[in-house]
Design an enzyme around this catalytic site. Structure first.
Site, mmCIF file in Angstrom:
data_model
loop_
_atom_site.group_PDB
_atom_site.id
_atom_site.type_symbol
_atom_site.label_atom_id
_atom_site.label_comp_id
_atom_site.label_asym_id
_atom_site.label_seq_id
_atom_site.Cartn_x
_atom_site.Cartn_y
_atom_site.Cartn_z
ATOM 1 N N ASN A 65 1.030 -1.064 -0.089
ATOM 2 C CA ASN A 65 -0.295 0.087 -0.436
ATOM 3 C C ASN A 65 0.735 1.001 0.219
ATOM 4 O OD1 ASN A 65 0.273 -0.502 3.142
ATOM 5 N ND2 ASN A 65 -0.996 0.285 3.747
ATOM 6 N N GLU A 67 0.812 5.005 0.975
ATOM 7 C CA GLU A 67 -0.524 6.174 1.142
ATOM 8 C C GLU A 67 -0.372 7.784 0.892
ATOM 9 O OE1 GLU A 67 -0.611 5.770 5.599
ATOM 10 O OE2 GLU A 67 -2.084 3.588 4.646
ATOM 11 N N CYS A 76 -4.150 0.630 -2.199
ATOM 12 C CA CYS A 76 -3.828 -0.480 -1.909
ATOM 13 C C CYS A 76 -2.740 -1.541 -2.529
ATOM 14 C CB CYS A 76 -5.112 -0.948 -1.489
ATOM 15 S SG CYS A 76 -6.516 -0.128 -1.321
ATOM 16 N N GLU A 78 -2.774 -5.042 -3.094
ATOM 17 C CA GLU A 78 -3.040 -5.680 -4.036
ATOM 18 C C GLU A 78 -3.590 -4.984 -5.611
ATOM 19 O OE1 GLU A 78 -4.389 -4.763 -1.654
ATOM 20 O OE2 GLU A 78 -6.278 -6.206 -0.260
ATOM 21 N N CYS A 107 -9.759 -4.883 -0.311
ATOM 22 C CA CYS A 107 -11.542 -4.393 0.383
ATOM 23 C C CYS A 107 -11.687 -3.895 -1.225
ATOM 24 C CB CYS A 107 -10.636 -2.767 0.155
ATOM 25 S SG CYS A 107 -10.398 -1.670 -1.283
ATOM 26 N N CYS A 110 -11.215 -2.493 -4.607
ATOM 27 C CA CYS A 110 -9.118 -3.956 -4.795
ATOM 28 C C CYS A 110 -10.325 -5.262 -5.281
ATOM 29 C CB CYS A 110 -8.393 -4.754 -3.933
ATOM 30 S SG CYS A 110 -7.191 -3.389 -3.681
HETATM 31 N N1 THU Z 1 -5.445 -0.978 2.417
HETATM 32 C C1 THU Z 1 -4.249 -2.227 1.120
HETATM 33 O O1 THU Z 1 -3.581 -1.802 1.285
HETATM 34 N N2 THU Z 1 -5.609 -3.460 0.678
HETATM 35 C C2 THU Z 1 -7.040 -3.484 1.576
HETATM 36 O O2 THU Z 1 -7.541 -3.984 0.862
HETATM 37 C C3 THU Z 1 -7.170 -2.857 2.958
HETATM 38 C C4 THU Z 1 -6.420 -1.492 2.632
HETATM 39 C C5 THU Z 1 -4.397 -0.267 2.730
HETATM 40 C C6 THU Z 1 -5.208 1.333 1.945
HETATM 41 C C7 THU Z 1 -4.294 1.744 3.365
HETATM 42 O O3 THU Z 1 -3.081 2.865 3.161
HETATM 43 C C8 THU Z 1 -4.792 0.996 4.313
HETATM 44 O O4 THU Z 1 -4.371 -0.507 4.239
HETATM 45 C C9 THU Z 1 -5.256 0.769 5.889
HETATM 46 O O5 THU Z 1 -6.850 1.563 4.757
#
Ligand code: THU
Length: 152
Positions: A65, A67, A76, A78, A107, A110
């Site tokens: 991920n 941010e 994310c 994925e 999520c 994704c």
């Molecule tokens: N996140 C992912 O990388 N993948 C997911 O499927 C769920 C959420 C990350 C996004 C963000 O940086 C952190 O997790 C919190 O939501």
């Protein structure tokens, strides 16, 4: 009547076989997901996610991920892996392993992105101890998905 039970058992087993990987492939995928997690840039949520995407050709793309201070610009793990693969011309996906501190599932966005390329992709979600929280096909995680076929 007595053939019903074995037939039902077979029906339950066939989907599991259809998406199963060899243990060696699973181990490698999990290892790569941990590698991806090391690069996670998550200064806001501190929720570090790593992903490893296996293509039908046997190649593995890692992701983490990423941010952003705008929050909305966050990507994310994925999707990072999927976009890396697609941008290199690889669109045939077999499995994805995702590692988080609590074994969280991909999520909704994704799931939708993965559905675009393979509704039957195997999704393995594990926590940082290596415990698998679930292992199932995407169409189990995202039933009745909206996808490319809707736009034909
Ligand atoms: N996140 C992912 O990388 N993948 C997911 O499927 C769920 C959420 C990350 C996004 C963000 O940086 C952190 O997790 C919190 O939501």
């Amino acid at each position: 009547m007595n053939y019903l039970l074995p037939v039902m058992a077979l029906c339950l087993l066939i989907p599991a076989f259809a998406v199963s990987l060899e243990q060696g492939q699973v181990d490698e995928l999990v290892e790569k997901a941990f590698e991806g997690q090391k690069h996670s840039y998550a200064p806001y949520s501190h929720y570090h996610v790593g992903a490893a995407l296996l293509t039908k050709s046997g190649k593995i793309y890692t992701g983490c991920n990423v941010e952003n201070a705008s929050y909305g610009g966050t990507n994310c793990a994925e999707r990072t892996a999927v976009f890396k693969a697609v941008s290199e011309g690889d669109k045939e996906f077999e499995a994805i392993a995702v590692v988080t501190k609590d074994g969280g599932s991909p999520c909704g966005i994704c799931r939708q992105i993965l559905n675009e390329f393979n509704p039957k992709i195997l999704v393995i979600a594990l926590d940082e101890t290596g415990r698998v929280h679930h292992q199932m096909t995407l169409d189990q995680l995202l039933p009745h998905a909206f996808g490319p076929a809707n736009l034909e």
